[in-house]
Design an enzyme around this catalytic site. Structure first.
Site, mmCIF file in Angstrom:
data_model
loop_
_atom_site.group_PDB
_atom_site.id
_atom_site.type_symbol
_atom_site.label_atom_id
_atom_site.label_comp_id
_atom_site.label_asym_id
_atom_site.label_seq_id
_atom_site.Cartn_x
_atom_site.Cartn_y
_atom_site.Cartn_z
ATOM 1 N N LYS A 57 0.845 -1.203 0.000
ATOM 2 C CA LYS A 57 0.000 0.000 0.000
ATOM 3 C C LYS A 57 0.879 1.251 0.000
ATOM 4 C CE LYS A 57 -3.815 -2.478 2.105
ATOM 5 N NZ LYS A 57 -4.647 -2.809 3.260
ATOM 6 N N GLN B 204 -4.773 -1.671 9.387
ATOM 7 C CA GLN B 204 -4.669 -2.984 8.755
ATOM 8 C C GLN B 204 -5.293 -4.051 9.654
ATOM 9 O OE1 GLN B 204 -3.635 -3.470 5.643
ATOM 10 N NE2 GLN B 204 -3.883 -5.684 5.734
ATOM 11 N N ASP C 259 -11.108 2.583 3.645
ATOM 12 C CA ASP C 259 -11.412 1.154 3.480
ATOM 13 C C ASP C 259 -12.906 0.922 3.251
ATOM 14 O OD1 ASP C 259 -9.315 -0.733 3.523
ATOM 15 O OD2 ASP C 259 -8.966 -0.401 5.660
HETATM 16 N N1 GUN Z 1 -6.818 -6.981 5.732
HETATM 17 C C1 GUN Z 1 -7.096 -7.719 4.625
HETATM 18 N N2 GUN Z 1 -7.670 -6.944 3.693
HETATM 19 C C2 GUN Z 1 -7.759 -5.692 4.202
HETATM 20 C C3 GUN Z 1 -8.244 -4.469 3.700
HETATM 21 O O1 GUN Z 1 -8.747 -4.348 2.576
HETATM 22 N N3 GUN Z 1 -8.143 -3.400 4.541
HETATM 23 C C4 GUN Z 1 -7.620 -3.500 5.781
HETATM 24 N N4 GUN Z 1 -7.571 -2.410 6.526
HETATM 25 N N5 GUN Z 1 -7.153 -4.632 6.276
HETATM 26 C C5 GUN Z 1 -7.219 -5.723 5.486
#
Ligand code: GUN
Length: 279
Positions: free
Chosen positions: A52, A96, A119
């Site tokens: 990311k 996350q 998100d």
């Molecule tokens: N863990 C797995 N996929 C995601 C996601 O799309 N966003 C976040 N914040 N955590 C994750």
């Protein structure tokens, strides 16, 4: 032969569009900043967070990284989120998931200001999606819609079957397909005659989390198959929820794993960072 939907190429196309868009925003004195919070040492989460941050750098989004020890308390995490909510320099906040045991994920998601929830997990954003109001949309299902649209696959009027009802993928996926005027069925672990229901689908989206569960018996001839699953097999290779080799000869288009839905999640996160939803 089925068309292979190339998520890597489509995600790159989207990232390049966003990069250009952000250049224009910056030319007018604007900028974008994403705060990324990682709690603990989960190796997979570290890889995701790293990817990311790399995508932010590619597009020109400033990323601020908060790496907290696994022993971080709920209060400490909530205090950091509160600080970032109030920081006018920060446009997006991402925590996350999964969080280490002992932290309350539900409360953490609700603590993020909805207008910074890139998100799309906050109940306000989930509700906005359902009632057709502007808001952030969960990145993986938003990426599936982009894969379909950019591959020239019409959704309106089609029989769409979603297998899986998670808050992050299945439920928002169903809402998005409905918004695109598909006729939507959601299946789950208690669905009777699952293969029979899946065989109705013109567009089948699978997010069950079971390696290669979907074989040819679930597929209508000529269907479009989107595989959201990702699993590492004993031989080290990756596979999805769909048995690709068995299913591919029966469909008109299919996403591979890797290189299908996976790269789209980050591209849509970047889209949420560049195209802010302000309330
Ligand atoms: N863990 C797995 N996929 C995601 C996601 O799309 N966003 C976040 N914040 N955590 C994750």
């Amino acid at each position: 032969m089925a068309e292979r939907i190339d998520g890597k190429a489509i995600s790159l196309q989207i990232k390049d569009e966003l990069k250009k868009q952000l250049e224009e925003i910056r030319a007018q004195g604007g900028k974008r900043c994403l705060a990324v919070i990682l709690v603990g040492e989960d190796p997979a989460s570290k890889v995701y967070v790293g990817n990311k941050k790399k995508a932010c750098e590619y597009i020109g989004i400033e990323s601020r990284s908060y790496e907290l020890p696994a022993e971080t308390s709920q209060e400490e995490l909530l205090a950091l989120i509160d600080k970032l909510n109030k920081d006018s320099e920060v446009d997006g906040i991402l925590v996350q998931l999964p969080l280490p045991a002992g932290l309350d994920e539900r409360q953490v998601i609700r603590a993020i200001a909805p207008e910074k929830d890139v998100d799309g997990f906050h109940p306000v954003n989930v509700g906005s999606l359902l009632i057709g109001e502007p808001g952030y949309v969960s990145c993986t299902p938003a990426g599936v819609i982009q894969l379909l649209k950019r591959s020239g696959i019409e959704i309106a009027g089609k029989e769409c079957v979603v297998v899986g009802r998670s808050n992050i993928v299945g439920k928002p996926m169903a809402a998005l397909l409905l918004r695109e005027n598909g006729t939507v069925t959601v299946c789950h672990s208690r669905t009777k005659n699952l293969a029979e229901v899946c065989r109705r689908a013109d567009i089948l989206v699978v997010a069950v989390g079971k390696p290669r569960m979907i074989d040819a018996s679930y597929i209508k001839e000529g269907a479009v198959v989107i595989d959201v699953g990702i699993h590492r097999m004993e031989n080290g290779k990756l596979c999805g929820d769909v048995d690709f080799d068995a299913v591919e000869p029966h469909c008109s288009a299919i996403t591979p794993v890797p290189g299908g839905v996976g790269p789209m999640t980050i591209a849509m996160l970047m889209n949420n960072c560049v195209n802010r939803v302000t309330e």
